[in-house]
Scaffold this motif. Sequence first.
Motif: not given
Lengths: 113, 114
Positions: A4, A6, A23, A25, A32, A91, A93, A105
Motif C-alpha cells: 500500500v 501513500q 493511495c 495498492q 479500501m 490508507c 486495504t 500504508g
Amino acid sequence: DADVTQTPRNRITKTGKRIMLECSQTKGHDRMYWYRQDPGLGLRLIYYSFDVKDINKGEISDGYSVSRQAQAKFSLSLESAIPNQTALYFCATSDEGRNYGYTFGSGTRLTVV
Amino acid sequence: GDSVTQMEGPVTLSEEAFLTINCTYTATGYPSLFWYVQYPGEGLQLLLKATKADDKGSNKGFEATYRKETTSFHLEKGSVQVSDSAVYFCALRAGGTSYGKLTFGQGTILTVHP
C-alpha cells in the motif's frame, strides 16, 4: 514495492487550500479505507469503499471527500483545509471476511497552517 | 455500537520486564480481535489476531487470548526488549452492519529502557 503506497509522505498546506492524498495498492483487494490518527484518539474511519462503485462515509467524513478511480486507487480530498485537519492519515486495504486484518500504508503527515 | 478500550498509557518498562496491555471491547455478534503495532515513523503492522473465543494469537513473543466471558483481549509479553518500543493498538472487526470495518482502541505507547 510496498503493498500500500501513500503519497505524499508529508505535506504542509495553508488554510482554505484544496489538497488530495493518494493511495494505491497491489494486494488486489476490493476493500479500501481512509483513517485519521490523532494523539490519544487512536484511528478514526473517514471513508471506506467495498468496491469501485460502493463508497461509504465513516465516523468523521465531514470536510472530506473521496474518489475510487480503480480497484487499486483510492484518493482522499480536503476541499478547503482547516487547521484541525492536521493529522496523520492512513490508507488501508483488506480482504473480505472478518477474520482478516488490514494492510496499512506508511501514512501521510498533513499540517494545515 | 462497536468500541475498544485500552489501558491508558504511556507504559515505561525496563528491558526484560513483563508486559501487559489491557484491552476490552463491546461488539455485536462475534468479532475477530487484533493487535497492531506502530513503530516510530511507520504505518500499522498486524502483530497477532484471534478469530473466535478462547483462541490465542501469538507472534514475536507476544500473546493475547480471546476471552468472550470478560470481553477482553489483553496483550502480554514475558520479557520486553528495547526494540519493542512502539504504539500498540487493539482492534476488532465485527460482523452484522459493521461488517468489514476495523474499530480501534486509542493506542498505548510503550517505551522500554535498557
